[in-house]
Scaffold this motif. Sequence first.
Motif, mmCIF file in Angstrom:
data_model
loop_
_atom_site.group_PDB
_atom_site.id
_atom_site.type_symbol
_atom_site.label_atom_id
_atom_site.label_comp_id
_atom_site.label_asym_id
_atom_site.label_seq_id
_atom_site.Cartn_x
_atom_site.Cartn_y
_atom_site.Cartn_z
ATOM 1 N N ILE A 245 0.832 -1.204 0.000
ATOM 2 C CA ILE A 245 0.000 0.000 0.000
ATOM 3 C C ILE A 245 0.869 1.256 0.000
ATOM 4 C CG2 ILE A 245 -0.210 0.126 2.516
ATOM 5 C CD1 ILE A 245 -2.929 0.971 -0.096
ATOM 6 N N SER A 246 2.046 1.187 0.608
ATOM 7 C CA SER A 246 2.952 2.344 0.637
ATOM 8 C C SER A 246 3.516 2.619 -0.752
ATOM 9 C CB SER A 246 4.099 2.096 1.632
ATOM 10 O OG SER A 246 3.603 1.855 2.925
ATOM 11 N N PHE A 247 3.700 1.567 -1.555
ATOM 12 C CA PHE A 247 4.173 1.767 -2.931
ATOM 13 C C PHE A 247 3.121 2.491 -3.760
ATOM 14 C CE2 PHE A 247 4.444 0.195 -7.359
ATOM 15 C CZ PHE A 247 5.677 0.739 -7.689
ATOM 16 N N VAL A 248 1.858 2.126 -3.562
ATOM 17 C CA VAL A 248 0.770 2.840 -4.255
ATOM 18 C C VAL A 248 0.769 4.304 -3.812
ATOM 19 C CG1 VAL A 248 -1.707 2.944 -4.701
ATOM 20 C CG2 VAL A 248 -0.604 0.729 -4.379
ATOM 21 N N ALA A 249 0.987 4.543 -2.511
ATOM 22 C CA ALA A 249 1.048 5.911 -1.992
ATOM 23 C C ALA A 249 2.210 6.683 -2.614
ATOM 24 C CB ALA A 249 1.184 5.890 -0.474
ATOM 25 N N LEU A 250 3.320 6.008 -2.865
ATOM 26 C CA LEU A 250 4.466 6.641 -3.535
ATOM 27 C C LEU A 250 4.060 7.152 -4.920
ATOM 28 C CD1 LEU A 250 8.106 5.293 -3.740
ATOM 29 C CD2 LEU A 250 6.952 6.087 -5.790
ATOM 30 N N LEU A 251 3.376 6.309 -5.687
ATOM 31 C CA LEU A 251 2.950 6.698 -7.035
ATOM 32 C C LEU A 251 1.932 7.832 -6.995
ATOM 33 C CD1 LEU A 251 2.563 3.160 -8.685
ATOM 34 C CD2 LEU A 251 4.489 4.742 -8.882
ATOM 35 N N ILE A 252 0.998 7.753 -6.040
ATOM 36 C CA ILE A 252 -0.008 8.798 -5.917
ATOM 37 C C ILE A 252 0.630 10.104 -5.453
ATOM 38 C CG2 ILE A 252 -2.042 9.505 -4.607
ATOM 39 C CD1 ILE A 252 -2.617 7.507 -6.840
ATOM 40 N N GLY A 253 1.593 10.008 -4.524
ATOM 41 C CA GLY A 253 2.321 11.194 -4.083
ATOM 42 C C GLY A 253 3.088 11.835 -5.225
ATOM 43 N N PHE A 254 3.689 11.001 -6.063
ATOM 44 C CA PHE A 254 4.402 11.492 -7.250
ATOM 45 C C PHE A 254 3.438 12.235 -8.167
ATOM 46 C CE2 PHE A 254 6.041 11.233 -11.540
ATOM 47 C CZ PHE A 254 7.407 11.437 -11.395
ATOM 48 N N SER A 255 2.232 11.689 -8.338
ATOM 49 C CA SER A 255 1.236 12.292 -9.220
ATOM 50 C C SER A 255 0.826 13.677 -8.742
ATOM 51 C CB SER A 255 -0.009 11.399 -9.305
ATOM 52 O OG SER A 255 0.318 10.107 -9.746
ATOM 53 N N TYR A 256 0.764 13.843 -7.425
ATOM 54 C CA TYR A 256 0.311 15.114 -6.850
ATOM 55 C C TYR A 256 1.448 16.120 -6.683
ATOM 56 C CZ TYR A 256 -1.575 18.392 -3.389
ATOM 57 O OH TYR A 256 -1.981 19.517 -2.730
ATOM 58 N N SER A 257 2.682 15.659 -6.647
ATOM 59 C CA SER A 257 3.819 16.520 -6.307
ATOM 60 C C SER A 257 3.958 17.715 -7.238
ATOM 61 C CB SER A 257 5.116 15.705 -6.322
ATOM 62 O OG SER A 257 5.397 15.229 -7.635
ATOM 63 N N GLY A 258 3.622 17.527 -8.519
ATOM 64 C CA GLY A 258 3.712 18.631 -9.477
ATOM 65 C C GLY A 258 2.736 19.752 -9.150
ATOM 66 N N VAL A 259 1.542 19.383 -8.683
ATOM 67 C CA VAL A 259 0.549 20.386 -8.284
ATOM 68 C C VAL A 259 1.090 21.205 -7.122
ATOM 69 C CG1 VAL A 259 -1.780 20.742 -7.372
ATOM 70 C CG2 VAL A 259 -1.359 18.929 -9.048
ATOM 71 N N MET A 260 1.642 20.535 -6.152
ATOM 72 C CA MET A 260 2.169 21.186 -4.954
ATOM 73 C C MET A 260 3.323 22.133 -5.287
ATOM 74 S SD MET A 260 3.620 19.286 -1.529
ATOM 75 C CE MET A 260 5.037 18.592 -2.414
ATOM 76 N N SER A 261 4.189 21.730 -6.208
ATOM 77 C CA SER A 261 5.413 22.492 -6.474
ATOM 78 C C SER A 261 5.281 23.517 -7.596
ATOM 79 C CB SER A 261 6.554 21.520 -6.816
ATOM 80 O OG SER A 261 6.791 20.629 -5.770
ATOM 81 N N PHE A 262 4.432 23.225 -8.599
ATOM 82 C CA PHE A 262 4.404 24.065 -9.802
ATOM 83 C C PHE A 262 3.124 24.863 -9.974
ATOM 84 C CE2 PHE A 262 7.100 20.343 -11.401
ATOM 85 C CZ PHE A 262 8.289 20.957 -11.024
ATOM 86 N N LEU A 263 2.242 24.856 -8.972
ATOM 87 C CA LEU A 263 0.954 25.540 -9.131
ATOM 88 C C LEU A 263 1.120 27.012 -9.483
ATOM 89 C CD1 LEU A 263 -2.134 25.678 -8.926
ATOM 90 C CD2 LEU A 263 -1.872 26.104 -6.472
ATOM 91 N N SER A 264 2.005 27.708 -8.775
ATOM 92 C CA SER A 264 2.158 29.147 -9.014
ATOM 93 C C SER A 264 2.672 29.427 -10.425
ATOM 94 C CB SER A 264 3.102 29.754 -7.970
ATOM 95 O OG SER A 264 4.373 29.140 -8.014
ATOM 96 N N PHE A 265 3.622 28.608 -10.895
ATOM 97 C CA PHE A 265 4.163 28.790 -12.254
ATOM 98 C C PHE A 265 3.101 28.464 -13.315
ATOM 99 C CE2 PHE A 265 7.767 27.479 -9.541
ATOM 100 C CZ PHE A 265 8.535 28.627 -9.634
ATOM 101 N N TYR A 266 2.370 27.381 -13.066
ATOM 102 C CA TYR A 266 1.315 26.959 -13.995
ATOM 103 C C TYR A 266 0.208 28.002 -14.073
ATOM 104 C CZ TYR A 266 -2.520 24.043 -15.834
ATOM 105 O OH TYR A 266 -3.572 23.538 -16.571
ATOM 106 N N ALA A 267 -0.205 28.528 -12.908
ATOM 107 C CA ALA A 267 -1.270 29.532 -12.866
ATOM 108 C C ALA A 267 -0.862 30.796 -13.610
ATOM 109 C CB ALA A 267 -1.609 29.862 -11.411
ATOM 110 N N ASP A 268 0.398 31.164 -13.486
ATOM 111 C CA ASP A 268 0.897 32.344 -14.194
ATOM 112 C C ASP A 268 0.886 32.106 -15.708
ATOM 113 O OD1 ASP A 268 2.195 34.996 -14.125
ATOM 114 O OD2 ASP A 268 3.893 33.927 -14.967
ATOM 115 N N GLU A 269 1.234 30.892 -16.108
ATOM 116 C CA GLU A 269 1.270 30.546 -17.533
ATOM 117 C C GLU A 269 -0.117 30.571 -18.163
ATOM 118 O OE1 GLU A 269 1.862 26.349 -19.306
ATOM 119 O OE2 GLU A 269 3.883 27.209 -19.288
#
Length: 398
Positions: free
Chosen positions: A218-242
Amino acid sequence: MAVIKEKLWTKEFLFISLINFIITLMFYLLIVTIASYAQSEYGATTSTAGLVSSIFIIGSLIGRLGAGRVIGNIGTQKTLWIGLIFFTITSALYFATFNIGLLIVNRLLQGIAVGIAGTATGTIIAQILPNTRKGEGIGYYSLSAILATAIGPFLGILLLKMDGGFQWIFAMNAVLSVVCLVIYAIVKIDVPLPKAPNQDMEKSSFISKFIEPRAIPISFVALLIGFSYSGVMSFLSFYADEINLVSAASYFFLIYAIVVIFSRPFTGKLMDTRGANIVTYPCLVLFAIGMFLFSQATAGWMLLLAAALIGIGYGNFNSIAQSVAVKVTPPHRFGLATSTYFILYDIGLGVGPFLLGFVVPYSGYRPIFLSMVFLILICIPIYYLLHGRRDKELLKIS
Protein backbone atom coordinates in the motif's frame (compact mmCIF):
# COMPACT_ATOMS: atom_id res chain seq x y z
CA MET A 1 -28.98 -4.86 22.14
CA ALA A 2 -27.30 -1.48 21.52
CA VAL A 3 -23.69 -1.50 20.38
CA ILE A 4 -21.41 0.61 22.61
CA LYS A 5 -19.24 2.87 20.46
CA GLU A 6 -15.62 2.89 21.59
CA LYS A 7 -14.29 6.31 22.60
CA LEU A 8 -12.26 8.20 20.01
CA TRP A 9 -11.87 11.80 21.24
CA THR A 10 -9.66 11.14 24.26
CA LYS A 11 -7.29 13.66 25.85
CA GLU A 12 -4.35 11.65 24.51
CA PHE A 13 -5.75 11.68 20.96
CA LEU A 14 -6.34 15.45 21.01
CA PHE A 15 -2.94 16.35 22.51
CA ILE A 16 -0.93 14.12 20.16
CA SER A 17 -2.87 15.54 17.19
CA LEU A 18 -2.07 19.05 18.47
CA ILE A 19 1.65 18.21 18.67
CA ASN A 20 1.54 16.87 15.11
CA PHE A 21 -0.24 20.06 13.99
CA ILE A 22 2.42 22.31 15.52
CA ILE A 23 5.35 20.33 14.10
CA THR A 24 3.80 20.24 10.61
CA LEU A 25 2.92 23.94 10.86
CA MET A 26 6.56 24.84 11.55
CA PHE A 27 7.71 22.58 8.74
CA TYR A 28 5.54 24.38 6.16
CA LEU A 29 6.17 27.82 7.62
CA LEU A 30 9.92 27.35 7.26
CA ILE A 31 9.92 25.56 3.92
CA VAL A 32 8.26 28.53 2.18
CA THR A 33 10.54 31.13 3.80
CA ILE A 34 13.96 29.58 4.44
CA ALA A 35 15.16 29.82 0.83
CA SER A 36 14.52 33.59 0.90
CA TYR A 37 16.44 33.80 4.18
CA ALA A 38 19.42 31.97 2.66
CA GLN A 39 19.50 34.36 -0.28
CA SER A 40 18.98 37.61 1.64
CA GLU A 41 21.20 36.77 4.64
CA TYR A 42 24.05 34.84 2.99
CA GLY A 43 23.72 35.70 -0.71
CA ALA A 44 23.08 32.05 -1.60
CA THR A 45 22.55 31.09 -5.22
CA THR A 46 19.14 29.79 -6.30
CA SER A 47 20.35 26.19 -6.30
CA THR A 48 21.94 26.52 -2.85
CA ALA A 49 18.80 28.19 -1.48
CA GLY A 50 16.80 25.30 -2.91
CA LEU A 51 19.12 22.86 -1.12
CA VAL A 52 18.57 24.70 2.16
CA SER A 53 14.85 24.17 1.73
CA SER A 54 14.81 20.60 0.37
CA ILE A 55 17.53 19.03 2.56
CA PHE A 56 14.94 19.07 5.34
CA ILE A 57 13.04 16.37 3.42
CA ILE A 58 16.19 14.23 3.24
CA GLY A 59 16.63 14.60 6.98
CA SER A 60 13.00 13.63 7.54
CA LEU A 61 13.50 10.44 5.51
CA ILE A 62 16.59 9.56 7.58
CA GLY A 63 14.66 10.21 10.78
CA ARG A 64 11.72 8.06 9.70
CA LEU A 65 13.99 5.23 8.60
CA GLY A 66 15.55 5.01 12.06
CA ALA A 67 12.45 5.87 14.09
CA GLY A 68 10.57 2.67 13.35
CA ARG A 69 13.50 0.64 14.66
CA VAL A 70 13.92 2.84 17.74
CA ILE A 71 10.20 2.57 18.56
CA GLY A 72 10.46 -1.21 18.49
CA ASN A 73 13.32 -1.08 20.99
CA ILE A 74 12.36 1.63 23.48
CA GLY A 75 8.67 2.36 22.76
CA THR A 76 6.80 5.29 21.28
CA GLN A 77 6.77 7.51 24.38
CA LYS A 78 10.57 7.68 24.73
CA THR A 79 11.00 8.00 20.97
CA LEU A 80 8.68 11.01 20.87
CA TRP A 81 10.61 12.61 23.74
CA ILE A 82 13.82 12.19 21.72
CA GLY A 83 12.22 13.70 18.62
CA LEU A 84 10.70 16.69 20.48
CA ILE A 85 13.88 17.49 22.44
CA PHE A 86 15.94 17.25 19.26
CA PHE A 87 13.41 19.48 17.48
CA THR A 88 13.64 22.09 20.27
CA ILE A 89 17.45 22.13 20.16
CA THR A 90 17.58 22.55 16.37
CA SER A 91 14.91 25.27 16.59
CA ALA A 92 17.13 27.27 18.93
CA LEU A 93 20.17 26.68 16.70
CA TYR A 94 18.67 28.84 13.91
CA PHE A 95 19.91 31.79 15.96
CA ALA A 96 23.46 30.33 15.83
CA THR A 97 23.72 29.54 12.10
CA PHE A 98 26.39 32.08 11.21
CA ASN A 99 27.02 30.81 7.68
CA ILE A 100 25.23 28.90 4.94
CA GLY A 101 27.01 25.64 5.80
CA LEU A 102 25.74 25.66 9.38
CA LEU A 103 22.24 26.52 8.15
CA ILE A 104 22.23 23.51 5.81
CA VAL A 105 23.47 21.20 8.58
CA ASN A 106 20.82 22.48 10.99
CA ARG A 107 18.08 22.04 8.39
CA LEU A 108 19.20 18.42 7.91
CA LEU A 109 19.24 17.80 11.67
CA GLN A 110 15.81 19.36 12.18
CA GLY A 111 14.46 17.23 9.36
CA ILE A 112 15.72 14.14 11.23
CA ALA A 113 14.01 15.41 14.39
CA VAL A 114 10.70 15.92 12.59
CA GLY A 115 10.99 12.48 10.98
CA ILE A 116 11.44 10.88 14.41
CA ALA A 117 8.68 12.91 16.10
CA GLY A 118 6.23 12.51 13.20
CA THR A 119 6.68 8.75 13.10
CA ALA A 120 6.23 8.55 16.89
CA THR A 121 3.02 10.62 16.90
CA GLY A 122 1.54 8.58 14.06
CA THR A 123 2.42 5.35 15.86
CA ILE A 124 0.94 6.51 19.18
CA ILE A 125 -2.31 7.37 17.41
CA ALA A 126 -2.40 3.90 15.83
CA GLN A 127 -1.77 2.33 19.25
CA ILE A 128 -4.41 4.25 21.23
CA LEU A 129 -7.23 4.09 18.66
CA PRO A 130 -9.79 1.28 19.03
CA ASN A 131 -9.56 -1.29 16.22
CA THR A 132 -13.16 -0.66 15.16
CA ARG A 133 -12.48 3.07 14.61
CA LYS A 134 -8.90 3.15 13.29
CA GLY A 135 -9.81 4.42 9.82
CA GLU A 136 -12.03 7.16 11.24
CA GLY A 137 -9.46 8.10 13.88
CA ILE A 138 -6.49 8.29 11.53
CA GLY A 139 -8.65 10.36 9.18
CA TYR A 140 -9.31 12.89 11.95
CA TYR A 141 -5.67 12.79 13.09
CA SER A 142 -4.36 13.51 9.60
CA LEU A 143 -6.55 16.62 9.45
CA SER A 144 -4.04 18.19 11.83
CA ALA A 145 -1.47 18.04 9.03
CA ILE A 146 -3.96 19.32 6.44
CA LEU A 147 -4.75 22.38 8.57
CA ALA A 148 -1.02 22.97 9.09
CA THR A 149 -0.34 22.91 5.33
CA ALA A 150 -2.91 25.67 4.86
CA ILE A 151 -1.96 27.84 7.87
CA GLY A 152 1.85 27.39 7.80
CA PRO A 153 2.61 29.07 4.45
CA PHE A 154 0.08 31.85 5.24
CA LEU A 155 1.81 32.61 8.57
CA GLY A 156 5.25 32.46 6.96
CA ILE A 157 4.37 35.00 4.28
CA LEU A 158 2.64 37.21 6.89
CA LEU A 159 5.69 37.22 9.19
CA LEU A 160 8.04 37.99 6.30
CA LYS A 161 6.22 41.30 5.81
CA MET A 162 7.14 42.40 9.35
CA ASP A 163 10.35 44.16 10.34
CA GLY A 164 12.86 41.47 11.31
CA GLY A 165 10.52 38.87 9.84
CA PHE A 166 13.06 36.03 9.82
CA GLN A 167 13.85 36.56 13.51
CA TRP A 168 10.12 36.42 14.29
CA ILE A 169 9.88 33.15 12.35
CA PHE A 170 12.81 31.60 14.24
CA ALA A 171 11.41 32.84 17.56
CA MET A 172 8.02 31.30 16.80
CA ASN A 173 9.75 28.07 15.83
CA ALA A 174 11.61 27.98 19.18
CA VAL A 175 8.56 28.90 21.29
CA LEU A 176 6.25 26.37 19.64
CA SER A 177 8.83 23.60 20.00
CA VAL A 178 8.87 24.27 23.76
CA VAL A 179 5.05 24.28 23.73
CA CYS A 180 5.16 20.77 22.22
CA LEU A 181 7.38 19.60 25.09
CA VAL A 182 5.00 21.08 27.67
CA ILE A 183 1.94 19.52 26.01
CA TYR A 184 3.60 16.12 25.89
CA ALA A 185 4.66 16.38 29.53
CA ILE A 186 1.04 17.09 30.49
CA VAL A 187 -0.63 14.33 28.48
CA LYS A 188 1.20 11.40 30.18
CA ILE A 189 0.47 8.69 27.63
CA ASP A 190 0.86 5.12 28.82
CA VAL A 191 1.29 2.74 25.90
CA PRO A 192 3.01 -0.54 26.82
CA LEU A 193 5.82 -1.73 24.57
CA PRO A 194 4.31 -4.59 22.52
CA LYS A 195 6.38 -7.76 22.63
CA ALA A 196 7.13 -9.54 19.37
CA PRO A 197 6.42 -13.27 19.15
CA ASN A 198 9.64 -15.29 19.47
CA GLN A 199 9.25 -16.80 16.01
CA ASP A 200 8.91 -13.33 14.51
CA MET A 201 12.15 -12.24 16.18
CA GLU A 202 13.97 -15.30 14.95
CA LYS A 203 12.92 -14.89 11.32
CA SER A 204 13.45 -11.13 11.07
CA SER A 205 15.93 -10.07 8.39
CA PHE A 206 18.19 -7.03 8.49
CA ILE A 207 15.85 -5.06 6.20
CA SER A 208 12.77 -5.92 8.29
CA LYS A 209 14.44 -4.26 11.27
CA PHE A 210 13.95 -0.90 9.51
CA ILE A 211 11.08 -1.55 7.07
CA GLU A 212 7.74 -3.32 7.58
CA PRO A 213 7.31 -5.66 4.55
CA ARG A 214 3.53 -5.96 5.05
CA ALA A 215 3.15 -2.19 4.70
CA ILE A 216 5.19 -1.94 1.49
CA PRO A 217 2.39 -2.79 -1.04
CA ILE A 218 0.00 0.00 0.00
CA SER A 219 2.95 2.34 0.64
CA PHE A 220 4.17 1.77 -2.93
CA VAL A 221 0.77 2.84 -4.25
CA ALA A 222 1.05 5.91 -1.99
CA LEU A 223 4.47 6.64 -3.54
CA LEU A 224 2.95 6.70 -7.04
CA ILE A 225 -0.01 8.80 -5.92
CA GLY A 226 2.32 11.19 -4.08
CA PHE A 227 4.40 11.49 -7.25
CA SER A 228 1.24 12.29 -9.22
CA TYR A 229 0.31 15.11 -6.85
CA SER A 230 3.82 16.52 -6.31
CA GLY A 231 3.71 18.63 -9.48
CA VAL A 232 0.55 20.39 -8.28
CA MET A 233 2.17 21.19 -4.95
CA SER A 234 5.41 22.49 -6.47
CA PHE A 235 4.40 24.07 -9.80
CA LEU A 236 0.95 25.54 -9.13
CA SER A 237 2.16 29.15 -9.01
CA PHE A 238 4.16 28.79 -12.25
CA TYR A 239 1.32 26.96 -13.99
CA ALA A 240 -1.27 29.53 -12.87
CA ASP A 241 0.90 32.34 -14.19
CA GLU A 242 1.27 30.55 -17.53
CA ILE A 243 -2.51 30.06 -17.97
CA ASN A 244 -3.42 33.48 -16.49
CA LEU A 245 -5.35 32.13 -13.50
CA VAL A 246 -3.21 33.51 -10.67
CA SER A 247 -6.18 34.93 -8.76
CA ALA A 248 -8.09 31.62 -8.74
CA ALA A 249 -4.92 29.69 -7.90
CA SER A 250 -4.54 31.67 -4.66
CA TYR A 251 -7.67 29.87 -3.38
CA PHE A 252 -6.66 26.41 -4.65
CA PHE A 253 -5.23 24.99 -1.42
CA LEU A 254 -7.95 26.66 0.67
CA ILE A 255 -10.66 24.85 -1.34
CA TYR A 256 -8.58 21.66 -1.16
CA ALA A 257 -8.29 21.88 2.64
CA ILE A 258 -11.99 22.66 3.19
CA VAL A 259 -13.09 19.70 1.08
CA VAL A 260 -10.72 17.33 2.90
CA ILE A 261 -11.84 18.57 6.33
CA PHE A 262 -15.52 17.93 5.57
CA SER A 263 -15.09 14.62 3.73
CA ARG A 264 -12.56 12.71 5.85
CA PRO A 265 -14.87 11.97 8.80
CA PHE A 266 -17.25 10.17 6.41
CA THR A 267 -14.57 8.28 4.47
CA GLY A 268 -12.89 7.11 7.69
CA LYS A 269 -16.14 5.71 9.09
CA LEU A 270 -16.94 4.07 5.76
CA MET A 271 -13.57 2.32 5.72
CA ASP A 272 -14.05 0.97 9.24
CA THR A 273 -17.45 -0.52 8.40
CA ARG A 274 -17.09 -1.49 4.73
CA GLY A 275 -13.35 -1.80 4.11
CA ALA A 276 -10.79 0.29 2.21
CA ASN A 277 -11.91 -0.63 -1.32
CA ILE A 278 -15.24 1.19 -1.16
CA VAL A 279 -13.35 4.43 -0.51
CA THR A 280 -10.12 3.91 -2.43
CA TYR A 281 -11.49 3.14 -5.90
CA PRO A 282 -13.80 6.21 -6.04
CA CYS A 283 -11.01 8.37 -4.61
CA LEU A 284 -8.57 7.33 -7.34
CA VAL A 285 -11.18 7.94 -10.06
CA LEU A 286 -12.06 11.39 -8.66
CA PHE A 287 -8.37 12.24 -8.33
CA ALA A 288 -7.85 11.34 -12.00
CA ILE A 289 -10.86 13.46 -13.06
CA GLY A 290 -9.63 16.35 -10.92
CA MET A 291 -6.13 16.12 -12.39
CA PHE A 292 -7.55 16.06 -15.94
CA LEU A 293 -9.63 19.16 -15.21
CA PHE A 294 -6.55 20.78 -13.63
CA SER A 295 -4.45 20.05 -16.73
CA GLN A 296 -7.07 21.57 -19.06
CA ALA A 297 -8.18 24.54 -16.92
CA THR A 298 -8.99 27.69 -18.88
CA ALA A 299 -11.18 29.43 -16.29
CA GLY A 300 -11.05 30.00 -12.56
CA TRP A 301 -14.05 27.77 -11.80
CA MET A 302 -12.33 24.86 -13.57
CA LEU A 303 -9.22 25.24 -11.42
CA LEU A 304 -11.24 25.44 -8.19
CA LEU A 305 -13.48 22.51 -9.15
CA ALA A 306 -10.26 20.56 -9.79
CA ALA A 307 -9.09 21.54 -6.28
CA ALA A 308 -12.30 20.11 -4.80
CA LEU A 309 -12.06 16.85 -6.75
CA ILE A 310 -8.37 16.44 -5.94
CA GLY A 311 -9.19 17.13 -2.29
CA ILE A 312 -11.81 14.38 -2.22
CA GLY A 313 -9.66 11.94 -4.20
CA TYR A 314 -6.03 12.48 -3.25
CA GLY A 315 -6.77 14.01 0.16
CA ASN A 316 -8.80 11.02 1.36
CA PHE A 317 -6.63 8.36 -0.25
CA ASN A 318 -3.75 9.36 2.04
CA SER A 319 -5.53 8.69 5.32
CA ILE A 320 -7.08 5.46 4.00
CA ALA A 321 -3.69 4.17 2.77
CA GLN A 322 -2.05 5.02 6.11
CA SER A 323 -4.84 3.16 7.92
CA VAL A 324 -4.32 0.12 5.67
CA ALA A 325 -0.55 0.15 6.36
CA VAL A 326 -1.31 -0.09 10.08
CA LYS A 327 -4.17 -2.60 9.81
CA VAL A 328 -2.12 -5.16 7.86
CA THR A 329 0.61 -5.01 10.51
CA PRO A 330 0.78 -6.65 13.96
CA PRO A 331 0.74 -4.17 16.90
CA HIS A 332 4.39 -4.65 17.84
CA ARG A 333 5.41 -3.34 14.38
CA PHE A 334 3.08 -0.32 14.16
CA GLY A 335 6.11 1.99 14.38
CA LEU A 336 7.82 0.34 11.42
CA ALA A 337 4.56 0.32 9.43
CA THR A 338 4.08 4.06 10.02
CA SER A 339 7.67 4.89 9.08
CA THR A 340 7.55 2.62 5.99
CA TYR A 341 4.40 4.33 4.76
CA PHE A 342 5.78 7.86 5.16
CA ILE A 343 9.21 6.98 3.76
CA LEU A 344 7.72 5.80 0.47
CA TYR A 345 5.09 8.52 0.40
CA ASP A 346 7.69 11.25 1.02
CA ILE A 347 9.93 9.80 -1.70
CA GLY A 348 7.07 10.22 -4.17
CA LEU A 349 6.45 13.81 -3.08
CA GLY A 350 10.16 14.66 -3.01
CA VAL A 351 11.36 12.98 -6.21
CA GLY A 352 8.37 14.12 -8.29
CA PRO A 353 9.22 17.83 -8.63
CA PHE A 354 12.89 17.00 -9.23
CA LEU A 355 12.17 14.61 -12.13
CA LEU A 356 9.26 16.58 -13.59
CA GLY A 357 11.37 19.73 -13.46
CA PHE A 358 13.64 18.26 -16.13
CA VAL A 359 10.70 17.64 -18.47
CA VAL A 360 8.79 20.92 -18.04
CA PRO A 361 11.16 23.05 -20.21
CA TYR A 362 10.55 20.69 -23.14
CA SER A 363 6.84 19.95 -22.74
CA GLY A 364 5.26 22.74 -20.69
CA TYR A 365 2.96 22.22 -17.71
CA ARG A 366 -0.27 20.99 -19.31
CA PRO A 367 1.23 17.78 -20.81
CA ILE A 368 2.96 17.04 -17.50
CA PHE A 369 -0.29 17.22 -15.53
CA LEU A 370 -2.17 15.32 -18.24
CA SER A 371 0.37 12.49 -18.07
CA MET A 372 -0.29 12.25 -14.31
CA VAL A 373 -3.92 11.32 -15.13
CA PHE A 374 -2.69 8.13 -16.78
CA LEU A 375 -0.39 7.34 -13.85
CA ILE A 376 -3.31 7.72 -11.42
CA LEU A 377 -5.49 5.42 -13.54
CA ILE A 378 -2.68 2.84 -13.69
CA CYS A 379 -2.64 2.92 -9.87
CA ILE A 380 -6.16 1.41 -9.82
CA PRO A 381 -5.14 -2.06 -11.08
CA ILE A 382 -1.86 -1.80 -9.13
CA TYR A 383 -3.84 -1.18 -5.94
CA TYR A 384 -6.12 -4.13 -6.74
CA LEU A 385 -3.17 -6.48 -7.24
CA LEU A 386 -1.21 -5.31 -4.20
CA HIS A 387 -4.04 -4.94 -1.71
CA GLY A 388 -7.58 -4.52 -3.05
CA ARG A 389 -8.26 -8.17 -3.84
CA ARG A 390 -7.44 -9.10 -0.22
CA ASP A 391 -9.22 -6.22 1.49
CA LYS A 392 -12.32 -8.26 2.41
CA GLU A 393 -10.11 -10.73 4.31
CA LEU A 394 -8.61 -7.84 6.29
CA LEU A 395 -12.08 -6.51 7.11
CA LYS A 396 -13.13 -9.91 8.53
CA ILE A 397 -9.98 -10.09 10.68
CA SER A 398 -10.39 -6.56 12.07
